[in-house]
Design an enzyme around this catalytic site. Sequence first.
Site, short mmCIF file in Angstrom:
data_model
loop_
_atom_site.label_atom_id
_atom_site.label_comp_id
_atom_site.label_asym_id
_atom_site.label_seq_id
_atom_site.Cartn_x
_atom_site.Cartn_y
_atom_site.Cartn_z
N HIS A 72 56.20 100.83 -17.93
CA HIS A 72 55.55 101.62 -18.99
C HIS A 72 55.64 103.10 -18.63
CE1 HIS A 72 53.05 98.52 -21.37
NE2 HIS A 72 54.17 97.99 -20.94
N TYR A 200 44.28 102.63 -25.40
CA TYR A 200 42.88 102.84 -25.00
C TYR A 200 42.19 103.50 -26.18
CZ TYR A 200 44.09 102.11 -20.04
OH TYR A 200 44.49 101.58 -18.83
N PRO A 292 37.12 99.26 -14.76
CA PRO A 292 38.55 99.01 -14.97
C PRO A 292 39.26 100.02 -15.88
CG PRO A 292 37.21 97.38 -16.13
CD PRO A 292 36.28 98.21 -15.32
N LYS A 296 42.56 101.01 -11.80
CA LYS A 296 42.73 101.46 -10.42
C LYS A 296 42.31 100.45 -9.34
CE LYS A 296 44.65 105.35 -10.81
NZ LYS A 296 45.76 104.62 -11.42
N TYR A 384 46.92 108.44 -13.45
CA TYR A 384 47.16 107.08 -13.95
C TYR A 384 48.31 106.42 -13.19
CZ TYR A 384 46.99 103.18 -17.19
OH TYR A 384 46.84 101.92 -17.74
P1 RFL Z 1 39.30 89.93 -4.73
O1 RFL Z 1 40.40 89.76 -5.70
O2 RFL Z 1 37.90 89.85 -5.20
O3 RFL Z 1 39.53 88.86 -3.59
C1 RFL Z 1 38.56 88.61 -2.58
C2 RFL Z 1 38.75 87.19 -2.09
O4 RFL Z 1 37.78 86.93 -1.08
C3 RFL Z 1 37.24 85.64 -1.29
N1 RFL Z 1 35.91 85.54 -0.67
C4 RFL Z 1 35.68 84.89 0.48
N2 RFL Z 1 36.50 84.26 1.33
C5 RFL Z 1 35.94 83.71 2.43
N3 RFL Z 1 34.60 83.72 2.69
C6 RFL Z 1 33.75 84.33 1.84
N4 RFL Z 1 32.43 84.32 2.07
C7 RFL Z 1 34.28 84.97 0.68
N5 RFL Z 1 33.73 85.67 -0.34
C8 RFL Z 1 34.73 86.01 -1.16
C9 RFL Z 1 37.21 85.49 -2.81
O5 RFL Z 1 37.16 84.13 -3.22
C10 RFL Z 1 38.52 86.18 -3.20
O6 RFL Z 1 39.60 85.28 -3.28
O7 RFL Z 1 39.43 91.32 -3.95
P2 RFL Z 1 40.75 92.12 -3.50
O8 RFL Z 1 41.76 91.19 -2.85
O9 RFL Z 1 40.28 93.32 -2.76
O10 RFL Z 1 41.45 92.58 -4.87
C11 RFL Z 1 40.80 93.50 -5.71
C12 RFL Z 1 41.20 93.25 -7.15
O11 RFL Z 1 40.98 91.89 -7.46
C13 RFL Z 1 40.41 94.14 -8.14
O12 RFL Z 1 40.25 95.44 -7.63
C14 RFL Z 1 41.12 94.27 -9.51
O13 RFL Z 1 41.19 93.03 -10.14
C15 RFL Z 1 40.38 95.26 -10.43
N6 RFL Z 1 40.96 95.34 -11.76
C16 RFL Z 1 42.10 96.10 -12.02
N7 RFL Z 1 42.73 96.74 -11.00
C17 RFL Z 1 43.90 97.43 -11.24
O14 RFL Z 1 44.45 98.01 -10.27
N8 RFL Z 1 44.48 97.50 -12.49
C18 RFL Z 1 43.92 96.88 -13.57
O15 RFL Z 1 44.51 96.90 -14.64
C19 RFL Z 1 42.66 96.18 -13.35
N9 RFL Z 1 42.07 95.54 -14.37
C20 RFL Z 1 40.35 94.67 -12.84
C21 RFL Z 1 40.93 94.80 -14.15
C22 RFL Z 1 39.21 93.88 -12.63
C23 RFL Z 1 38.63 93.23 -13.71
N10 RFL Z 1 37.49 92.42 -13.43
C24 RFL Z 1 37.29 91.13 -13.94
C25 RFL Z 1 36.59 92.80 -12.36
C26 RFL Z 1 40.36 94.16 -15.21
C27 RFL Z 1 39.19 93.40 -15.02
C28 RFL Z 1 38.59 92.78 -16.24
C1 PHB Z 2 44.59 94.62 -18.17
O1 PHB Z 2 45.71 94.43 -18.67
O2 PHB Z 2 43.86 93.67 -17.83
C2 PHB Z 2 44.10 96.00 -18.00
C3 PHB Z 2 44.94 97.06 -18.27
C4 PHB Z 2 44.48 98.36 -18.13
C5 PHB Z 2 43.17 98.58 -17.71
C6 PHB Z 2 42.34 97.52 -17.42
C7 PHB Z 2 42.80 96.22 -17.58
O3 PHB Z 2 42.73 99.86 -17.60
#
Ligand code: RFL
Ligand code: PHB
Length: 389
Positions: A72, A200, A292, A296, A384
């Site tokens: 993108h 957005y 989100p 980031k 971004y």
């Molecule tokens: P995770 O993915 O939470 O993984 C942590 C792992 O640790 C395990 N765990 C344990 N294991 C052993 N013993 C315990 N006691 C434990 N407790 C927990 C868990 O089961 C899990 O498997 O953290 P990690 O690896 O640091 O990754 C971070 C990302 O997942 C997170 O920052 C992103 O998903 C955030 N996020 C986005 N980030 C982006 O860079 N671009 C995006 O477009 C973006 N969109 C989003 C997002 C997060 C969202 N939500 C639901 C919070 C969109 C959404 C909706």
């Molecule tokens: C997504 O595709 O889940 C997504 C994309 C951009 C964002 C957050 C989530 O800023």
Amino acid sequence: MRTQVAIIGGGPSGLLLSQLLHKAGIESVVLERQTREYVLGRIRAGVLETGFVNLMREAGVSKRMDAEGFIHDGTLIAYDNEQFRIDFAEHTGDHVVVYGQTEVTRDLYDARDAMGGTVIHGVSDVELNDLTSDKPYVTYTLNGQSQRLDCDFVAGCDGFHGPSRQAIPLDVRREYEKVYPFGWLGVLSETPPVDDELIYSNSDRGFALCSMRNANLSRYYVQCSLSDSPDDWSDQAFWDELKRRIPEEAADKLITGPSIEKSIAPLRSFVTEPMRYGALFLCGDAAHIVPPTGAKGLNTAASDIHYLYNGLKQHYQDKDSNGLDIYSQKALSRIWKAERFSWWMTNLLHRFPDQSEFDVKMQRADLEFLRDNDAAQKVLAENYVGLPF
Ligand code: RFL
Ligand code: PHB
């Protein structure tokens, strides 16, 4: 059991670190609480910065991402019935890659399997011990049996609710937090995305985002109340609300269909300092959370992994501890900038329950300034696509 680096958490941070360490000849064991199916069922991030993509390449796990990810070169910002484009390519010469976190995690698991990496699922009662000694160890329960993992270092990659951060004593740990008074209701549907780029949208009914995973898989979000539950929202109610919050042109061409996942995420900004305590290094969501809006979260995890991986390599290969010594300071310096950007994007695009008419006018002025001003667009684009590591 003994290993060099004990990694708590088998999400993207933990798996990427273990894969990179393996390639550098450093042993690790990943301890994950959930099953693999559960981890792969979580629908989260979709936008990857070039820094993240390059780490996946360095880890030798980029084949599918390089083939299937969408490049993108820009994004659309909408308000009321207007929209304008921020051109990443023009302002930065860079782009982002749209490739789901689920796929990133699946590719990392496959690579760990192919290399015979040790990922232990279903662990409970994880405790981090003797972190300030030269003999740290982790204890846990697996299939009802107590286990002990001796190690040189512990990487706390266990997300926001994991035990690693709590292992830093309260008189050492300082936490900064802002909780936002709304959530995001997300829907995944097997329909073509409404646009080639993300939209957005700031509307007087609240924020909406049109995103995607591939040519026939769309991801949409609407700002919702924290007291809502996904069951309160029928698919029809979701599509109707989304259409009211995006420009008419997009609403008219939106193709709707049954949701295959529907969930609500609260929005939070959070940072813990320091990110190192003795042998423990926190990475990713274990140390910091962003709302989100700036895409980031996963990308800030990538810079932590980059700094820690290089610090560990320097330690084992060159017997030099400098990279580990400056880990917390380097990681935090980049994270606070991503926190600022995510907080700013959230403020720019959402409706706040206590927003005055003046506040709404300020938001509108900020959007119009961004629409008309090249320098403002460059600032957004640089943040971004991702600040340098
Ligand atoms: P995770 O993915 O939470 O993984 C942590 C792992 O640790 C395990 N765990 C344990 N294991 C052993 N013993 C315990 N006691 C434990 N407790 C927990 C868990 O089961 C899990 O498997 O953290 P990690 O690896 O640091 O990754 C971070 C990302 O997942 C997170 O920052 C992103 O998903 C955030 N996020 C986005 N980030 C982006 O860079 N671009 C995006 O477009 C973006 N969109 C989003 C997002 C997060 C969202 N939500 C639901 C919070 C969109 C959404 C909706
Ligand atoms: C997504 O595709 O889940 C997504 C994309 C951009 C964002 C957050 C989530 O800023």
